[in-house]
Scaffold this motif. Structure first.
Motif, mmCIF file in Angstrom:
data_model
loop_
_atom_site.group_PDB
_atom_site.id
_atom_site.type_symbol
_atom_site.label_atom_id
_atom_site.label_comp_id
_atom_site.label_asym_id
_atom_site.label_seq_id
_atom_site.Cartn_x
_atom_site.Cartn_y
_atom_site.Cartn_z
ATOM 1 N N THR A 1 17.309 1.539 -1.413
ATOM 2 C CA THR A 1 16.268 1.400 -0.408
ATOM 3 C C THR A 1 15.027 2.200 -0.772
ATOM 4 O O THR A 1 15.105 3.207 -1.477
ATOM 5 N N ALA A 2 13.872 1.739 -0.264
ATOM 6 C CA ALA A 2 12.615 2.415 -0.571
ATOM 7 C C ALA A 2 11.550 1.972 0.423
ATOM 8 O O ALA A 2 11.571 0.836 0.905
ATOM 9 N N VAL A 3 10.590 2.862 0.695
ATOM 10 C CA VAL A 3 9.526 2.530 1.631
ATOM 11 C C VAL A 3 8.152 2.772 1.005
ATOM 12 O O VAL A 3 7.979 3.687 0.202
ATOM 13 N N CYS A 4 7.193 1.922 1.365
ATOM 14 C CA CYS A 4 5.782 2.061 1.006
ATOM 15 C C CYS A 4 5.584 1.975 -0.512
ATOM 16 O O CYS A 4 5.771 0.940 -1.103
ATOM 17 N N HIS A 5 5.224 3.080 -1.170
ATOM 18 C CA HIS A 5 5.131 3.088 -2.633
ATOM 19 C C HIS A 5 6.484 3.367 -3.292
ATOM 20 O O HIS A 5 6.600 3.284 -4.509
ATOM 21 N N GLY A 6 7.481 3.697 -2.496
ATOM 22 C CA GLY A 6 8.805 3.987 -3.045
ATOM 23 C C GLY A 6 9.384 2.877 -3.902
ATOM 24 O O GLY A 6 10.037 3.150 -4.917
ATOM 25 N N PRO A 7 9.176 1.592 -3.536
ATOM 26 C CA PRO A 7 9.723 0.521 -4.375
ATOM 27 C C PRO A 7 9.224 0.554 -5.819
ATOM 28 O O PRO A 7 9.855 -0.039 -6.704
ATOM 29 N N ALA A 8 8.113 1.249 -6.076
ATOM 30 C CA ALA A 8 7.649 1.408 -7.463
ATOM 31 C C ALA A 8 8.709 2.066 -8.328
ATOM 32 O O ALA A 8 8.805 1.791 -9.525
#
Length: 225
Positions: free
Chosen positions: A129-136
């Motif tokens: 899981t990741a949020v905002c720029h986290g998926p980078a």
């Protein structure tokens, strides 16, 4: 505590953008999911360089209600004693969550330890899981066949429109929306600054700071099913 009761939060260790602006991890994107998950799971913190990952100072100005996170004695200890990614094993956790901020676009995608760790989580059927720029942090992560975990999957992240509105296009090495699309991901977005969470199997992503509460709720729901 068994791995089924533990969640790993990953923070950036980067404190400057490509143009030299202050950056780091984004306060509400850690605080909101933490307070959703911590009553139910043991939450560990980690970063490429370990202890004291830098918080984006702009986020502490814009989200003063979330300063309680930085004043929380338990959180302070977790940040001060954050693990190095090289000391973390996927087997010890049920899920991995990447906190946003512009920093994660700079250090985490090209960190081979991070790429292997997230790939290990995904290949083991754990929640990624990741949020905002986290998926980078996930753009070089692959499934067991070597394909991007975004290929053919629905996902979201900080949109190009949002990046343009904050004037940070030149501060990061790539735009996360563009990269997800180039990897064959089915990118979805709400209007700028509106909440958006996308659940696609074991991959859960959130678009922006407004999505931080929602992604915490989605992770909790997934882990309790």
């Amino acid at each position: 505590m068994s791995s089924t009761r533990k969640v790993l939060f990953v923070f950036t260790s980067t404190n400057q953008t490509l143009t030299g602006k202050d950056t780091g991890w984004y306060l509400p994107e850690a605080a909101h999911p933490y307070y959703v998950l911590s009553p139910h799971f043991d939450v560990d913190f980690a970063a490429p360089k370990g202890p004291n990952p830098p918080v984006d100072p702009a986020s502490t100005e814009l989200f003063k209600d979330d300063l309680r996170f930085l004043d929380d004695q338990t959180v302070m200890s977790k940040l001060a004693n954050a693990k190095k990614l090289s000391d973390v094993e996927a087997d010890d956790y049920a899920a991995i969550f990447y906190v946003g901020g512009h920093g994660p676009v700079i250090d985490l995608p090209v960190d081979p330890i991070n790429v292997k760790l997230a790939s290990d989580f995904y290949r083991a059927g754990k929640v990624v899981t990741a949020v905002c720029h986290g998926p980078a942090a996930l753009v070089n992560v692959t499934d067991a066949s070597g394909k991007s975990i975004f290929t053919g999957r629905h996902a979201t992240a900080f949109s190009n429109a949002e990046e343009e509105q904050v004037g940070k296009v030149k501060d990061v090495p790539f735009l996360v929306e563009d990269r997800i699309k180039s990897l064959g991901g089915i990118y979805e977005a709400a209007e700028p600054w509106q909440a958006k969470v996308v659940v696609s199997g074991d991959l859960i992503t959130g678009q922006n700071p407004a999505s931080a509460q929602g992604i915490g709720d989605a992770i909790l729901k997934n882990l309790q099913e």
